[in-house]
Scaffold this motif. Structure first.
Motif, PDB file in Angstrom:
ATOM      1  N   VAL A  52       0.833  -1.282   0.184  1.00  0.00           N
ATOM      2  CA  VAL A  52       0.123  -0.011  -0.068  1.00  0.00           C
ATOM      3  C   VAL A  52       0.865   1.211   0.019  1.00  0.00           C
ATOM      4  CG1 VAL A  52      -1.791   1.292   1.416  1.00  0.00           C
ATOM      5  CG2 VAL A  52      -1.983  -1.284   1.075  1.00  0.00           C
ATOM      6  N   LEU A  53       2.027   1.204   0.844  1.00  0.00           N
ATOM      7  CA  LEU A  53       2.856   2.405   0.908  1.00  0.00           C
ATOM      8  C   LEU A  53       3.407   2.644  -0.664  1.00  0.00           C
ATOM      9  CD1 LEU A  53       4.950   1.997   4.220  1.00  0.00           C
ATOM     10  CD2 LEU A  53       2.702   2.832   3.905  1.00  0.00           C
ATOM     11  N   GLU A 260      -0.894   6.159   7.930  1.00  0.00           N
ATOM     12  CA  GLU A 260      -1.930   6.725   7.016  1.00  0.00           C
ATOM     13  C   GLU A 260      -2.328   5.545   6.030  1.00  0.00           C
ATOM     14  OE1 GLU A 260      -1.909   9.880   3.164  1.00  0.00           O
ATOM     15  OE2 GLU A 260      -0.277  10.091   4.773  1.00  0.00           O
ATOM     16  N   ALA A 261      -1.756   4.507   5.818  1.00  0.00           N
ATOM     17  CA  ALA A 261      -2.100   3.395   5.144  1.00  0.00           C
ATOM     18  C   ALA A 261      -3.114   2.744   5.827  1.00  0.00           C
ATOM     19  CB  ALA A 261      -0.973   2.228   4.713  1.00  0.00           C
ATOM     20  N   ASN A 262      -3.140   2.496   7.260  1.00  0.00           N
ATOM     21  CA  ASN A 262      -4.034   1.804   7.964  1.00  0.00           C
ATOM     22  C   ASN A 262      -5.598   2.794   7.895  1.00  0.00           C
ATOM     23  OD1 ASN A 262      -2.356  -0.057   8.647  1.00  0.00           O
ATOM     24  ND2 ASN A 262      -2.033   0.863  11.060  1.00  0.00           N
ATOM     25  N   ASP A 263      -5.244   4.044   8.013  1.00  0.00           N
ATOM     26  CA  ASP A 263      -6.480   4.971   7.903  1.00  0.00           C
ATOM     27  C   ASP A 263      -7.035   4.902   6.447  1.00  0.00           C
ATOM     28  OD1 ASP A 263      -6.113   5.692  10.421  1.00  0.00           O
ATOM     29  OD2 ASP A 263      -5.036   7.716   9.860  1.00  0.00           O
ATOM     30  N   TRP A 264      -6.335   4.755   5.426  1.00  0.00           N
ATOM     31  CA  TRP A 264      -6.979   4.460   3.886  1.00  0.00           C
ATOM     32  C   TRP A 264      -7.537   3.110   3.937  1.00  0.00           C
ATOM     33  CZ3 TRP A 264      -5.336   0.516   0.345  1.00  0.00           C
ATOM     34  CH2 TRP A 264      -5.679   0.865  -0.765  1.00  0.00           C
ATOM     35  N   GLY A 295     -12.905  -7.386  11.123  1.00  0.00           N
ATOM     36  CA  GLY A 295     -12.068  -8.479  10.477  1.00  0.00           C
ATOM     37  C   GLY A 295     -11.181  -9.293  11.533  1.00  0.00           C
ATOM     38  N   VAL A 296     -10.635 -10.144  11.080  1.00  0.00           N
ATOM     39  CA  VAL A 296     -10.015 -11.070  11.858  1.00  0.00           C
ATOM     40  C   VAL A 296      -8.846 -10.424  12.667  1.00  0.00           C
ATOM     41  CG1 VAL A 296      -8.322 -13.279  11.996  1.00  0.00           C
ATOM     42  CG2 VAL A 296     -10.467 -13.114  10.449  1.00  0.00           C
ATOM     43  N   HIS A 297      -8.147  -9.389  11.891  1.00  0.00           N
ATOM     44  CA  HIS A 297      -6.965  -8.900  12.475  1.00  0.00           C
ATOM     45  C   HIS A 297      -7.081  -7.379  12.639  1.00  0.00           C
ATOM     46  CE1 HIS A 297      -3.517 -11.649  12.773  1.00  0.00           C
ATOM     47  NE2 HIS A 297      -4.428 -12.260  12.191  1.00  0.00           N
ATOM     48  N   THR A 298      -6.575  -6.639  13.367  1.00  0.00           N
ATOM     49  CA  THR A 298      -6.593  -5.156  13.816  1.00  0.00           C
ATOM     50  C   THR A 298      -5.643  -4.441  13.428  1.00  0.00           C
ATOM     51  OG1 THR A 298      -8.359  -5.754  15.679  1.00  0.00           O
ATOM     52  CG2 THR A 298      -7.291  -3.441  15.708  1.00  0.00           C
ATOM     53  N   LEU A 299      -5.714  -3.303  12.643  1.00  0.00           N
ATOM     54  CA  LEU A 299      -4.492  -2.400  12.350  1.00  0.00           C
ATOM     55  C   LEU A 299      -4.180  -1.706  13.549  1.00  0.00           C
ATOM     56  CD1 LEU A 299      -5.779  -1.548   8.649  1.00  0.00           C
ATOM     57  CD2 LEU A 299      -3.937  -3.183   9.736  1.00  0.00           C
ATOM     58  N   ASP A 300      -2.932  -1.660  14.039  1.00  0.00           N
ATOM     59  CA  ASP A 300      -2.753  -0.875  15.249  1.00  0.00           C
ATOM     60  C   ASP A 300      -1.140  -0.840  15.421  1.00  0.00           C
ATOM     61  OD1 ASP A 300      -2.082   0.338  17.662  1.00  0.00           O
ATOM     62  OD2 ASP A 300      -3.755  -0.838  18.588  1.00  0.00           O
ATOM     63  N   ALA A 301      -0.619   0.513  15.346  1.00  0.00           N
ATOM     64  CA  ALA A 301       0.857   0.589  15.413  1.00  0.00           C
ATOM     65  C   ALA A 301       1.430   0.316  16.449  1.00  0.00           C
ATOM     66  CB  ALA A 301       1.450   1.696  14.636  1.00  0.00           C
ATOM     67  N   THR A 302       0.944   0.335  17.686  1.00  0.00           N
ATOM     68  CA  THR A 302       1.235   0.510  19.135  1.00  0.00           C
ATOM     69  C   THR A 302       1.713  -0.776  19.400  1.00  0.00           C
ATOM     70  OG1 THR A 302      -0.781   0.067  20.082  1.00  0.00           O
ATOM     71  CG2 THR A 302      -0.113   2.308  19.685  1.00  0.00           C
ATOM     72  N   ILE A 303       3.021  -0.966  20.013  1.00  0.00           N
ATOM     73  CA  ILE A 303       3.730  -1.982  20.862  1.00  0.00           C
ATOM     74  C   ILE A 303       3.077  -2.612  22.219  1.00  0.00           C
ATOM     75  CG2 ILE A 303       5.724  -3.567  21.107  1.00  0.00           C
ATOM     76  CD1 ILE A 303       7.237  -1.479  19.164  1.00  0.00           C
TER      77      ILE A 303
END
Length: 478
Positions: A52-53, A260-264, A295-303
């Motif tokens: 996506v990037l 930004e890709a996650n938001d897109w 969805g099965v997976h969640t987009l989230d950059a935090t560790i």
């Protein structure tokens, strides 16, 4: 885990250093900074960190262009692989500076880097499932096997060193079963798919998206999902430590692009799934089941601390089996870059760190005329050539299938939520408990696994049913 020669990597580009700096033609004062980025385009949970990037030009948008970067021109080397180990090879050879992969390959990446003095650091997460959903084991659709226990002594394949391999090791440990419970061999997704289709193996374990993709293609059936382990799984981003220390602003820029890709993806998931299918050739319906709403997976950059704890538990499993070198987890995990990213974007990192929320299916059910607001009950119908329509319950979803079907409409996919595992499933691949206490309003409860549907039916006075059978058991007059 052996490390092969970097020169054999697809798209190999020899670099003088971690990021080659050279005079650009015609610009005596300009420099070119070459950055190798290791992607896994067909691994759906990494797409917002990779393809996506690349396709939307998001990394170029965020790369620093002032201060010490004022006279630098960037040359991005996108190097695609089908699994994590080739990306690790590239990072050890200093041909790749930023890479992405699943949890078990990430640990091998970190351990290999520390052992060879090519240290990497985990700097962000791309996508996760808090209970292990996504990795899975499939059998041929005609197989007599329906659960993991049926595979004792059978021929099973999995890509060794992958997140799915880790899931399978965890599943055995949690059941107190020995590693030789089955006859396990290493096969790539491509080889395992072919062998399963031709019935040369009894089962194939694989990572995202293959345990959903193969059933969607019509020749396989999923009999085990990583959500049964209750151990978190995730895909993350690793960066060469020396590169991050020299160019921290570039690492932050990459994480900004990822976010930004996650938001897109979340803004228009149907359109995003269609574009990602175009770029990766993975079916849009499969992409949507992972990264669409609910969805099965969640987009989230935090560790999140929970992911670091999971790394420690997974590491202990690999060490016990002598499958990994020493890994100093504290030195490997570095959330400073993602924290800086949140700060620069004016976002609250600690608030997001504590959150496990995702975006859910919402709207108004057009058949039952009720709000769609219970994530564990929702369904969706992706009408061929049309919209993705939300529904408030399994019964209303299946009534929608009958209604739209009677109007001559066809469907790309129908989605429901598994009552036991809490993950999104393809309705036509599910098993159902039908019936219950009120014969006038029969309960319809979907499950991925036959054993879960049987147990629920036995407990609640229902009966086991297939997708075709459950459609026959309901009518539009309900």
């Amino acid at each position: 885990m052996s490390i092969g020669p970097a020169s054999k990597l697809p798209g190999f580009l020899p670099l003088i250093a971690a990021a080659a700096i050279a005079l650009a033609p015609g610009q005596a004062s300009a420099q070119t900074l070459e950055i190798g980025i290791g992607t896994q385009n067909t691994t759906t949970n990494t797409v917002t960190g990779g393809v996506v990037l690349k396709e939307l030009g998001l990394l170029e948008k965020h790369l620093p262009k002032t201060g010490k970067y004022k006279d630098i021109q960037y040359k991005l080397s996108w190097q695609n692989a089908t699994s994590g180990p080739p990306i690790t090879n590239g990072m050890m050879a200093n041909n790749i500076q930023i890479g992405m992969m699943g949890d078990y390959p990430l640990m091998v990446n970190g351990a290999t880097g520390q052992a060879t003095k090519n240290e990497t650091q985990l700097v962000a997460i791309i996508a996760y499932n808090a209970f292990g959903g996504g990795n899975g084991i499939v059998v041929h659709k005609d197989s007599p096997f329906y659960e993991l226990a049926d595979l004792k002594g059978k021929n099973v394949s999995v890509p060794f060193g992958s997140a799915a391999h880790g899931m399978m090791l965890t599943s055995l440990q949690k059941r107190g079963l020995p590693p030789d419970f089955w006859s396990l061999v290493s096969q790539s997704p491509e080889v395992g798919t072919t062998n399963l289709q031709e019935k040369r193996i009894d089962a194939h374990g694989d990572f995202v998206p293959f345990a959903e993709l193969l059933p969607f293609k019509g020749f396989a059936r999923k009999i085990y999902d990583g959500a049964e382990t209750k151990v978190p799984t995730f895909h993350g981003v690793v960066v060469r430590k020396d590169f991050g220390e020299k160019y921290p602003e570039i690492v932050v820029a990459y994480i900004k692009a990822l976010m930004e890709a996650n938001d897109w993806m979340r803004k228009n998931p149907k359109f995003a799934a269609e574009k990602i299918e175009e770029w990766t050739k993975i079916n849009k319906e499969v992409i949507y089941i992972f990264l669409g709403p609910g969805g099965v997976h969640t987009l989230d950059a935090t560790i999140k601390p929970k992911w670091v704890e999971a790394v420690g538990a997974n590491y202990a499993i690999l060490q016990k089996l002598n499958m990994i070198k020493e890994l100093n987890i504290g030195a490997w995990v570095n959330d400073s870059y993602v924290r800086t990213t949140y700060k620069e974007l004016g976002l609250d990192y600690d608030k997001q760190l504590a959150s496990y929320d995702t975006y859910n299916v919402t709207g108004t059910d057009p058949v039952c005329n009720t709000p769609v607001n219970n994530p564990l009950q929702t369904g969706e119908i992706w009408i061929q050539g049309g919209d993705i329509v939300p529904f408030s319950s399994p019964v209303c979803t299946l009534l929608g299938v009958k209604k739209y079907g009677s109007e001559g409409k066809k469907f790309n996919a129908v989605y429901l939520v598994d009552r036991e595992l809490g993950i999104k499933v393809f309705a036509d691949a599910a098993f159902y408990s039908v019936g219950g206490q009120d014969p006038k309003k029969p309960d319809v409860v979907p499950f991925l696994l036959k054993k879960d549907a049987e147990a629920y039916a036995a407990k609640n006075g229902g009966k086991l049913a297939t997708y075709a059978e459950v459609l026959g058991a309901i009518n539009l007059g309900q």
